[in-house]
Scaffold this motif. Structure first.
Motif, short mmCIF file in Angstrom:
data_model
loop_
_atom_site.label_atom_id
_atom_site.label_comp_id
_atom_site.label_asym_id
_atom_site.label_seq_id
_atom_site.Cartn_x
_atom_site.Cartn_y
_atom_site.Cartn_z
N ASP A 268 -3.37 5.59 -2.02
CA ASP A 268 -4.22 6.64 -1.46
C ASP A 268 -3.42 7.93 -1.41
O ASP A 268 -2.39 8.00 -0.73
CB ASP A 268 -4.71 6.27 -0.07
N ASP B 150 -7.11 2.26 -11.62
CA ASP B 150 -8.27 1.74 -10.88
C ASP B 150 -8.07 1.81 -9.37
O ASP B 150 -9.03 2.06 -8.61
CB ASP B 150 -8.55 0.27 -11.24
N ASN B 151 -6.86 1.56 -8.91
CA ASN B 151 -6.58 1.42 -7.48
C ASN B 151 -6.05 2.71 -6.85
O ASN B 151 -5.49 2.67 -5.76
CB ASN B 151 -5.58 0.29 -7.25
N ILE B 152 -6.23 3.82 -7.54
CA ILE B 152 -5.74 5.09 -7.00
C ILE B 152 -6.93 5.97 -6.60
O ILE B 152 -7.83 6.21 -7.41
CB ILE B 152 -4.86 5.85 -8.02
N ARG B 153 -6.91 6.42 -5.37
CA ARG B 153 -7.92 7.35 -4.86
C ARG B 153 -7.21 8.64 -4.48
O ARG B 153 -6.17 8.61 -3.81
CB ARG B 153 -8.63 6.73 -3.65
N GLN C 78 -2.73 -0.70 -3.60
CA GLN C 78 -3.71 0.34 -3.24
C GLN C 78 -2.96 1.65 -2.98
O GLN C 78 -2.07 1.71 -2.13
CB GLN C 78 -4.49 -0.06 -1.99
N SER D 229 -0.65 0.93 -9.46
CA SER D 229 -2.08 0.63 -9.50
C SER D 229 -2.36 -0.60 -10.36
O SER D 229 -3.13 -1.48 -9.97
CB SER D 229 -2.84 1.84 -10.06
N GLN E 143 0.85 -1.19 0.00
CA GLN E 143 0.00 0.00 0.00
C GLN E 143 0.88 1.23 0.00
O GLN E 143 1.96 1.24 0.61
CB GLN E 143 -0.94 0.04 1.21
N GLN F 259 -8.83 6.59 -11.00
CA GLN F 259 -10.05 5.82 -11.29
C GLN F 259 -10.31 5.64 -12.79
O GLN F 259 -11.46 5.58 -13.23
CB GLN F 259 -11.26 6.50 -10.64
N GLY G 259 -1.77 -3.81 -8.70
CA GLY G 259 -2.65 -4.16 -7.59
C GLY G 259 -2.32 -3.47 -6.28
O GLY G 259 -2.90 -3.79 -5.24
#
Length: 687
Positions: A560, A578-581, A558, A553, A532, A572, A556
């Protein structure tokens, strides 16, 4: 999509992303949950932000067009399209700003007994006092300038308030003058409190513009003013210094004088001004309709700052807390021998940093104090303490960054104060701003030299420490202290790059090591181990780091990201991010901490830093990035400085894949959580 490509599909435009942040600040003024004077304050902050945005960012884009320069940016959007989109968005935001002021905030303030008097709101009861004030306080310092063949259009200072006056009749020399300019001296306040016998109940403040407009005819005896319109021109205020200079301070002083009269980039004028006068001013300043902003209210809301003793209309008063470890009246040196101490401003007081320097200045065993200074005024307590230490015979070395934007003059004065006290002042490295935040104290203890260090994410500015969130680490860990010692040698000497054991530093190792840490996280994810990344910075623009985060990302990991202002990464997007906020927190305090977290297969590597993830920080500045080794401090930062912010549903915004930010709304029955409010409450419970 493993390879990064220069495209608007993979990279948001930097300038558009920055203005998105300014709009989030403006949104605070619209938030009816906030106290009324705080909402007004956010309108003021938005105005100040917009001034700098025009002076630096828009000015830079316009300069590119003027020079017909082709610049390759990662988003690959042509400059003229960026300027056109910015103009559309800024015009809409300014309209919203004044609509909020006129239709919401000012009426509510009036109901609360606070009134701001504009020209159209002058009543008969005001006029005798206004006439007297104008005659005694205003007219003697005004200088009307007629516009005629012998009086060409005057050079007007950047962001100065001026009036353009249309006239009829002849002057004392028989000339028919049609127009004149009246500059409002900067020595005059823009808001003047009316005395109670004039104001009546409540508090009334009148704009200087209203007073001048009320008596504009007094400036042109024998003539008639048919119109009087306030306006303001914003100019390019960026400084460009050649790297081939003999004396940085002298070169900077010369350049500062030119900032006041740079190329015009924006014209603000009252919306009732006739088009013919507007066209005249646009032509005079070489601007077009895109750079014209007609305001339905006072020009330059940043001058609205006033002090009202109305606590019910402001945030509850909060006093920063002295950490418990420093409350036992023990010398700071004794405390730091036993443990590292983390300060989280503004929740924790900045006083321990000042106390460290005060004790060092007076302690007979302290031999040397070294400190970097990026933003600090000559009257600041830290500067005065350093000067005292020098006068007390300590070896004081101050590395002062003269080129901290809009603090250049202040920093030159700081340098003069310290030099006069006997300190050694170094201006850093030409071509590389010294942005690192470091203090090093050398103390003799039982025939040994012991080092004490403070490393921070923010400036040594007590005022900022009450408004900005920042981390500061106070430590005596030998390897970290040795690294700081070597960095000071690097800054003041002429040797090779310092080899550091624990610290990462720009422009040398930081960028490379960050890429390595991201790649290692990818390897952990591919091996099925814990992976992460959590990053909290003010801005993310550096293309190689963005590309690496995309790869993470896709593997896989995560990711943040808590980004206060500019984020050029697009989250996104299926198959890419996909795995980036991406979140942004805009609240009572300006988020300023820089924290880098890597799960690292369960090892949990954590760093604090002075650097954002921008090219200028990583390649053109001297920056520090220091590991957090103490397990308790590490846990505190992860929980309070990262995860709490990721769970915020009161002041958080999330970046969408189209480049716009969406305010986070709490889910049904979800507890309300504000990261800043939580930290305020947590610190108060420790009192």
């Amino acid at each position: 999509m493993s390879d990064f490509q220069h495209s608007s599909m993979t990279y948001f435009n930097r300038e558009l992303a920055l203005f998105e942040f300014h709009q989030r600040v403006l949104a605070q003024a619209l938030d009816e949950r906030l106290p009324l004077l705080e909402r007004l304050n956010f309108l003021i902050i938005f105005s100040r932000n917009l001034d700098e945005f025009f002076e630096i960012r828009v000015a830079g884009l316009m300069k590119q067009l003027d020079l017909n320069a082709l610049t390759r940016t990662p988003d690959a959007i042509p400059t003229e399209l960026v300027l056109a989109q910015l103009s559309e968005e800024i015009h809409a935001a300014v309209e919203m700003q004044y609509r909020t002021l006129n239709q919401d905030i000012l009426p509510q303030l009036q109901q609360a007994g606070i009134r701001f008097i504009q020209y159209s709101q002058i009543q008969d009861k005001h006029k005798p006092w206004i006439a007297q004030y104008f005659a005694k306080q205003v007219q003697p310092v005004l200088t009307p300038i007629s516009l005629d063949p012998s009086h060409p259009f005057p050079r007007l200072v950047n962001k100065s308030l001026n009036f353009i006056v249309s006239l009829e009749g002849k002057d004392a020399f028989g000339r028919e003058i049609e127009m004149a300019i009246v500059p409002a001296p900067r020595s005059l306040p823009r808001l003047i409190a009316l005395p109670p016998e004039v104001a009546g109940e409540g508090e009334e403040q009148i704009f200087l513009t209203a007073i001048i407009q009320q008596h504009i005819n007094d400036l042109f005896p024998g003539m008639k003013a048919t119109g009087c319109y306030a306006f303001r021109v914003t100019r390019n205020a960026d400084l460009i210094l050649s790297e081939d200079v003999d004396d940085l301070a002298v070169a900077l002083k010369d350049e500062l004088s030119s900032r006041r009269f740079g190329r015009a980039v924006r014209l603000e004028i009252e919306d009732d001004c006739p088009q013919s006068i507007i066209d005249y001013l646009l032509d005079e300043f070489d601007l077009d309709q895109q750079q014209l902003y007609q305001t339905s209210g006072p020009i330059n809301l940043s001058r609205l700052t006033t002090s009202f003793d109305r606590p019910e209309l402001k945030y509850p008063i909060f006093s920063p807390v002295i950490p418990p470890v420093f409350r036992k009246q023990k010398p700071i040196f004794e405390v730091l021998k036993k443990q590292d101490v983390l300060l989280h401003h503004p929740f924790d007081s900045f006083q321990p940093v000042i106390s460290l320097l005060k004790e060092a200045a007076k302690d007979p065993h302290v031999l040397a104090i070294k400190q970097t200074l990026y933003r600090s005024g000559p009257d600041s307590e830290i500067v005065q303490v350093l000067a005292e230490a020098a006068r007390n015979g300590k070896e004081v070395t101050a590395v002062i960054e003269l080129r901290a934007r809009f603090d250049e003059e202040s920093n030159i004065m700081v340098a003069n104060v310290l030099q006069e006290a006997g300190a050694v002042v170094v201006y850093g490295i030409v071509g590389y701003k010294t942005h690192a935040k470091m203090i090093l104290v050398v103390r003799r203890e039982q025939d040994q030299l012991v080092r004490y260090v403070h490393l921070g994410t923010g400036n040594y500015h007590a005022g900022n420490a009450r408004m900005y969130t920042d981390y500061g680490l106070m430590t005596t860990q030998p390897d970290i202290c040795e690294d700081v010692h070597r960095m000071f040698q690097e800054l003041t000497g002429m040797g090779k790059m310092a080899k550091l054991k624990n610290l990462l530093h720009a422009p040398f190792t930081l960028h490379t090591e960050l890429l390595k840490l991201i790649e290692q996280e990818i390897e952990f994810a591919q091996a099925g181990k814990a992976a992460q990344i959590m990053i909290k910075v003010n801005a993310l623009t550096e293309p190689q780091l963005i590309a690496a985060l995309y790869r993470a990302s896709q593997a896989g990991v995560q990711v943040d990201l808590i980004i206060r202002s500019i984020c050029c990464l697009i989250p996104q997007v299926p198959g890419m991010s996909d795995n980036i906020r991406v979140r942004s927190i805009v609240g009572r305090f300006l988020e300023h901490t820089r924290v880098y977290y890597f799960e690292h297969g369960g090892e949990k590597k954590l760093f604090c830093a002075s650097a954002d993830w921008m090219g200028r920080n990583l390649f053109s500045r001297v920056e520090t990035c220091f590991p957090i080794l103490d397990s308790k401090i590490k846990k505190c930062i992860v929980e309070d400085g990262l995860r709490s912010y990721l769970n915020d549903n009161q002041n958080a915004w999330e970046l969408q894949s189209d480049g716009h930010w969406q305010k986070v709304q709490p889910e049904p029955e979800q507890p309300l959580h504000s990261a800043q409010a939580y930290l305020l409450q947590k610190k108060l419970l420790k009192l």
